[in-house]
Motif scaffolding. Structure first.
Motif, PDB file in Angstrom:
ATOM      1  N   ALA A  72      -9.795  -5.110 -15.954  1.00 42.96           N
ATOM      2  CA  ALA A  72      -9.565  -3.671 -15.933  1.00 42.96           C
ATOM      3  C   ALA A  72     -10.370  -3.026 -14.803  1.00 42.96           C
ATOM      4  O   ALA A  72      -9.865  -2.148 -14.092  1.00 42.96           O
ATOM      5  CB  ALA A  72      -9.949  -3.056 -17.283  1.00 42.96           C
ATOM      6  N   VAL A  73     -11.615  -3.465 -14.633  1.00 43.60           N
ATOM      7  CA  VAL A  73     -12.459  -2.914 -13.566  1.00 43.60           C
ATOM      8  C   VAL A  73     -11.803  -3.143 -12.211  1.00 43.60           C
ATOM      9  O   VAL A  73     -11.651  -2.214 -11.404  1.00 43.60           O
ATOM     10  CB  VAL A  73     -13.864  -3.572 -13.593  1.00 43.60           C
ATOM     11  CG1 VAL A  73     -14.625  -3.259 -12.303  1.00 43.60           C
ATOM     12  CG2 VAL A  73     -14.650  -3.108 -14.799  1.00 43.60           C
ATOM     13  N   ILE A  74     -11.373  -4.389 -11.966  1.00 45.15           N
ATOM     14  CA  ILE A  74     -10.753  -4.697 -10.677  1.00 45.15           C
ATOM     15  C   ILE A  74      -9.462  -3.897 -10.505  1.00 45.15           C
ATOM     16  O   ILE A  74      -9.160  -3.400  -9.425  1.00 45.15           O
ATOM     17  CB  ILE A  74     -10.497  -6.214 -10.528  1.00 45.15           C
ATOM     18  CG1 ILE A  74     -11.833  -6.970 -10.643  1.00 45.15           C
ATOM     19  CG2 ILE A  74      -9.828  -6.532  -9.196  1.00 45.15           C
ATOM     20  CD1 ILE A  74     -11.734  -8.458 -10.488  1.00 45.15           C
ATOM     21  N   GLY A  75      -8.709  -3.752 -11.629  1.00 42.95           N
ATOM     22  CA  GLY A  75      -7.478  -2.965 -11.595  1.00 42.95           C
ATOM     23  C   GLY A  75      -7.741  -1.552 -11.088  1.00 42.95           C
ATOM     24  O   GLY A  75      -6.934  -0.967 -10.361  1.00 42.95           O
ATOM     25  N   GLN A  76      -8.871  -0.986 -11.467  1.00 41.43           N
ATOM     26  CA  GLN A  76      -9.255   0.360 -11.035  1.00 41.43           C
ATOM     27  C   GLN A  76      -9.452   0.434  -9.518  1.00 41.43           C
ATOM     28  O   GLN A  76      -9.332   1.488  -8.919  1.00 41.43           O
ATOM     29  CB  GLN A  76     -10.592   0.769 -11.695  1.00 41.43           C
ATOM     30  CG  GLN A  76     -10.500   1.020 -13.176  1.00 41.43           C
ATOM     31  CD  GLN A  76      -9.566   2.170 -13.482  1.00 41.43           C
ATOM     32  OE1 GLN A  76      -9.679   3.235 -12.896  1.00 41.43           O
ATOM     33  NE2 GLN A  76      -8.612   1.955 -14.364  1.00 41.43           N
ATOM     34  N   TYR A  77      -9.813  -0.704  -8.944  1.00 41.83           N
ATOM     35  CA  TYR A  77     -10.111  -0.702  -7.512  1.00 41.83           C
ATOM     36  C   TYR A  77      -8.969  -1.297  -6.699  1.00 41.83           C
ATOM     37  O   TYR A  77      -9.182  -1.825  -5.620  1.00 41.83           O
ATOM     38  CB  TYR A  77     -11.413  -1.479  -7.248  1.00 41.83           C
ATOM     39  CG  TYR A  77     -12.646  -0.734  -7.704  1.00 41.83           C
ATOM     40  CD1 TYR A  77     -13.241   0.224  -6.873  1.00 41.83           C
ATOM     41  CD2 TYR A  77     -13.207  -0.961  -8.945  1.00 41.83           C
ATOM     42  CE1 TYR A  77     -14.371   0.926  -7.284  1.00 41.83           C
ATOM     43  CE2 TYR A  77     -14.335  -0.278  -9.364  1.00 41.83           C
ATOM     44  CZ  TYR A  77     -14.914   0.662  -8.527  1.00 41.83           C
ATOM     45  OH  TYR A  77     -16.013   1.350  -8.935  1.00 41.83           O
TER      46      TYR A  77
END
Lengths: 462, 462
Positions: free
Chosen positions: B313-318
């Motif tokens: 999810a964190v990477i998805g945000q970026y």
């Protein structure tokens, strides 16, 4: 003042409070120069408790205090209950004569441990303090592999020729100073060959005019000097032994190992296993410097670093795939993490099983096949969930297929690799715990990433 | 034929060969129905060796063979040397009467272990075989926490009132059947309160008309029934004990723990620590089904799974940052891997140090500060290398800065987290090993990825 630490050690609160008061009393008496009362106080303490108090004090004070202890056997036992680092500082600080007297009262195996742990350049001072006899005894012990029966045995033990009566044996025992750790009497025949054993209980209950040879047991469990310490500790556990005689190639009794030494071995060898699996070498101590600790850990991290660079290079190769399906990179951590975790589980179970004897190297195929199925089950479970998540959150059937298939295959592969490597290492007579340090996890990372992008290229047709 | 397994156990080759021949002999005698010779053979074997032979045979044959052993104490010891799974099969297969006789000859602590490990629905058969006295003794022992002194002690021990002579004590010992594991004589005063201890050696060397009270030591190291087993094993190690008396709240002697039980405890508790750190619950056995094993491991993997989804999810945000600097994703595995590995090192050293007593919870600040510096050192070392690699291979100063800074901060943060969590858990009276299972590594993964992209956004100005 109540000073009896030994009688109330089970309650840590009470123990710590009493210890704190003893630390104060030691310092007060030391500053006053009241050596006599200080010595009396120490004599009344168990060596382990005296050590626990002394390690709280500055080393010069400890050295002065130890020099005031007239019972050198007690002083030696106290020093032996201190952490290795402090033991070394004391040895360095003691004047030659006092050191000589102290070391003479060490048990031979404790002396070996002390010298063995010293860096070469610091050995001269203690070695020159030894008399010729102790020195040659030490050399014999140092010649054995520290991980073998010869390396942990003591050469100070009580044995008798088998041709004696029960009464004579009791008399001999009466005259033996360090009988505290005597549990069995070992009996020898021609040329010192081990022929029998009798327990103190049997001795106590036998008629005093009986021949020892008639009441002893001739079936003595023994090890050779080169028997590995893990094997030794397994025998202690299996036969519930208190002491185990060590013989040379001619069956001549050369030493014994007592159960208290084995407790150390069991604790140490499991701890070493854990540390090796975690990718570090030895127990760190509060007294170790930061540079020393970093120096121990750094090389192990290098395996992980190289592996990481490998994974980076693999992903770099798939830059085009990534450019088109950017979201693939978001799943890299979970794909690496799941395989790594299942790998650590399999590896730990295998390494512990091998160490405790619950797993036999003979069972390799059974174990590998079992891990294959466990890995498939776990991989299928988490693969389906992640596939659903990929499909649902990113609305892509292809993404779901890729991540699901990757989890399934990576988790299965990780479980297989993590069980196979330790089993292989054992067969190659290497240490299985090392195989499961950063090496397994690093291999799992690189192969896992490679598999992920191979599957992605295939399914996306890139 | 030479059958003495016990005398040659140190050489695994010889041992295995002799065992194989014994397996054949056992089967031959069994098929012939030659119960007498079979019984004589078993009587001559050490219980541990008889067990090693019997576990190679089919369970019905083992049950029939055991029923032929007339020395029930020996039979009970043999059964106790078998793996738990086989012990349970034997208990289930034995007819009620034979089971009753066998269980009566179990040591109370072994009986407790056996029943405790049985699933509830299988307890009726053995429980109904016990007489009222054994049953109530068992209930008392079962009432204690299995991880406490009360849970590992045996209630079958040898003690005497202190008002007796040495001669009387020796006579009493002579009449005590199971004296094999008697090392010390514990002495009691009013209402069974523990007042002293005398070793067999002291008894052997004392004048036979002396009063025991005059030669005994009144300083007895003791534990209460609720003392934790880790504390018990530390005391055995510290004071080099062979047996430790257990008292109740009124100082009444209620049981003893012997050193052979402690060897099991030390091995088991370290193994459990390792398994918990690896994120699994208990030792697996070859006999466990694949579904059972997967069931044990699956829940622990869930923490890693949720953490992985968090990182996704964190990477998805970026995604936007990634779309512009696609190569950032290639460094995700190495950034996660390095922090994870240094975290496992710190955590293992901390958990082991706490377990062995080398680290005191009091030293939290010292430890945390030390790990901070170790983490900074290691992070700086690998950060500089990775920065150089990023700059050199991808010809980007920004990339070098991002990956270098990330490694430095992530490795430092990982070391801090991995030392702090176990120390915190200990202060909260929770098990530090659990804190260091998938939980620490998962937290490190998620926070590490977050930190990576935060630094990347900042430096690329995205």
């Amino acid at each position: 003042m109540q000073i009896d630490l030994a009688a109330a050690p089970a309650d840590p609160g009470v123990y710590d409070e009493r210890k704190r008061r003893l630390v104060e009393t030691f310092t007060k008496l030391y500053l006053r120069g009241s050596w006599r009362p200080l010595e009396r106080l120490i004599r009344r303490l168990h060596a382990a408790d005296a050590a626990a108090v002394l390690v709280e004090l500055p080393v010069p004070q400890v050295v002065d205090t130890l020099q005031a202890v007239s019972d050198l056997r007690h002083a030696a036992q106290i020093v032996n209950k201190m952490p290795l680092a402090i033991r070394h500082q004391i040895v360095e600080a003691l004047p030659h004569k006092d050191l000589a007297e102290l070391l003479e009262n060490f048990r031979p195996d404790d002396l070996t441990d002390l010298i063995q742990a010293l860096p070469d350049e610091q050995r001269d001072h203690p070695l020159s303090a030894l008399d010729a006899e102790s020195r040659s005894e030490l050399d014999t012990l140092l010649a054995h592999d520290p991980g073998s029966a010869g390396g942990i045995m003591t050469t100070e033990f009580f044995s008798l020729p088998e041709a004696c009566t029960v009464q004579e044996a009791i008399e001999a025992l009466r005259g033996y100073a360090d009988a505290e750790m005597v549990f069995y009497l070992f009996l020898t025949g021609e040329e010192g060959r081990l022929t029998g054993v009798i327990s103190l209980r049997q001795l106590l209950l036998a008629p005093s005019d009986a021949q020892v040879a008639d009441v002893m047991s001739g079936r003595v469990i023994r090890v050779r000097t080169d028997t590995e310490e893990e094997q030794v500790s397994r025998l202690f556990d299996k036969y519930r032994l208190l002491a185990l005689p060590v013989v040379d190639d001619n069956d001549v009794l050369v030493g014994i190992i007592t159960v208290d030494d084995i407790i150390d071995v069991i604790g140490e060898s499991t701890t070493e296993d854990m540390l090796r699996m975690a990718g570090t070498r030895q127990s760190e101590m509060l007294t170790d410097s930061v540079f020393r600790i970093a120096g121990v850990r750094l090389p192990w991290l290098f395996a992980a670093f190289l592996g990481g660079l490998g994974a980076t290079a693999v992903i770099g190769q798939y830059e085009e795939v990534l450019a088109q399906v950017i979201i693939l990179s978001a799943f890299v951590p979970i794909i690496i993490g799941m395989a790594g975790n299942v790998g650590v589980q399999s590896a730990t179970v295998t390494v512990r099983g091998l160490a405790t004897g619950a797993i036999n190297p003979r069972d390799t195929l059974v174990m590998v096949f079992k891990e294959l199925r466990v890995g498939l089950l776990l991989g299928a479970f988490y693969g389906v969930i992640l596939a659903a998540y990929g499909f649902w959150v990113y609305d892509s059937l292809q993404l779901g297929q890729v991540v699901g298939l990757t989890i399934l295959t990576n988790m299965t592969g990780a479980a297989l690799l993590a069980v196979s490597l330790p089993m292989l290492f054992v067969r190659l007579k290497a240490d299985p715990a090392v195989a499961t340090g950063p090496f397994v996890t690093t291999a799992i990372d690189v192969l896992g990433v490679l598999n992920y992008f191979a599957i992605a290229s295939l399914i996306y047709g890139l």
